[in-house]
Design an enzyme around this catalytic site. Structure first.
Site, PDB file in Angstrom:
ATOM      1  CD  GLU A 139      -1.639  -2.372   1.412  1.00  0.00           C
ATOM      2  OE1 GLU A 139      -2.417  -3.386   1.004  1.00  0.00           O
ATOM      3  OE2 GLU A 139      -0.827  -2.589   1.878  1.00  0.00           O
TER       4      GLU A 139
ATOM      5  CG  HIS B  75     -10.820  -7.572   6.168  1.00  0.00           C
ATOM      6  ND1 HIS B  75      -9.736  -8.008   6.979  1.00  0.00           N
ATOM      7  CD2 HIS B  75     -10.506  -7.900   4.920  1.00  0.00           C
ATOM      8  CE1 HIS B  75      -8.690  -8.804   6.188  1.00  0.00           C
ATOM      9  NE2 HIS B  75      -9.318  -8.710   4.982  1.00  0.00           N
TER      10      HIS B  75
END
Length: 325
Positions: A60, A129
């Site tokens: 990322e 998540h």
């Protein structure tokens, strides 16, 4: 007018942005051939090619860092972070570089980078998540932070974000991806990117939400109406900048404010809104501003998320408490 899910509307909006400007790129993990973990980019790789819909390594920080370099060269990259909890490895690039370069160069270098982040709970996911990191980004000067709550807003707001010369954190309410609504893409955008929307007019209390909680607020307004109370619902749409004008105008009419979000309450977006409305509407308020939020704990295992999220019963209870003053 066609019934479209929020996920489909995002796909259509990205397609429109790619068609309109060859400098627009989509990049992220599995956004190409797979079409993204939520299939938001489905079909874009086939139609626009691997040079414009780019499958990246699992990194990322590298995704956002590469986007910064591309923006320096005049491109308009749209980065996908697969899940909210995965935005933290990119946090240094976002807050130390992406947010500061335009000011650091006295405006000479634009940073037209969109960072798409599916966020929030409610899908029964595993750890990392179901985060709600919006307060981190809204607190960071130099970033714009927005979140659509409807397919129409998803379609237009992603295009408005891509066209913006400042970096935009684009928060997508993942549990609303499959919500379906009719809208006409040919009708044009109804509002500027950072303007709040009155989703339901009312006179007794103002309910404010954004992203995943707008639907909860609308359901609470329906429940309140069955008891003879009229609740106005405002969809903030933007967290930075924050449209306090629309909220203040509503509170002047209703005299009461309840703010709803999934992020923890302590130093959350609702705290900023409560303080701002307290300063602007002190004499109009007939009750203290109430917040219905996630709890000040790490997000729980999925079996417990129903007790953690600010769902209908908690919002209706806040409406009752506000009206009781």
């Amino acid at each position: 007018m066609t019934a479209t899910t929020l996920a489909q509307a995002l796909n259509l909006g990205l397609r429109k942005a790619l068609e309109g400007d060859r400098k627009v790129l989509v990049m992220g993990e599995d956004v190409g051939r797979l079409g993204g973990v939520f299939r938001i980019t489905d079909g874009l790789h086939k139609d626009f090619g691997e040079d414009r819909v780019v499958d990246t390594p699992l990194a990322e920080s590298g995704i956002v860092g590469t986007a910064v370099g591309l923006a320096f060269r005049g491109y308009r990259p749209v980065c996908e972070i697969q899940f909210d909890g995965f935005s933290y490895p990119a946090f240094d690039q976002i807050v130390s570089q992406l947010a500061k370069i335009r000011t650091r160069t006295r405006g000479r270098v634009a940073m037209p980078v969109v960072v798409r982040i599916p966020y929030g709970g409610g899908i029964g996911a595993v750890e990392h998540h179901s985060e709600s990191p919006e307060a981190y980004f809204a607190h960071t000067a130099g970033l714009r932070v927005v979140s659509p709550a409807s397919p129409a807003d998803a379609y237009w707001m992603i295009q408005q974000s891509v066209a913006c010369d400042d970096p935009v954190i684009f928060l997508e309410p993942k549990r609303r991806y499959w919500d379906r609504e009719e809208f006409d893409p040919a009708a044009g955008a109804l509002l500027p990117l950072h303007t709040a929307r009155v989703a339901r007019p009312g006179r007794d209390v103002t309910l404010v939400g954004y992203g995943p909680t707008v639907r909860v607020c609308l359901d609470a307004a329906t429940a309140a109406a069955q008891e003879g109370h009229s609740a106005e619902v405002i969809d903030l749409r933007s967290l930075s900048p924050l449209d306090t004008d629309t909220v203040a105008a509503s509170v002047v009419r209703t005299g009461r404010l309840v703010v709803v979000h999934e992020a923890p309450g302590f130093l959350g977006p609702g705290a900023e809104l409560a303080a701002s409305i307290g300063e602007r509407c002190f004499y109009a308020l007939q009750a203290p501003t109430l917040r219905v939020t996630g709890y000040d704990t790490p997000y729980p295992p999925s079996r417990l998320e129903g007790a953690y999220l600010p769902e209908l019963e908690r919002v209706v209870d806040a409406v009752h408490r506000s009206l009781a003053y």
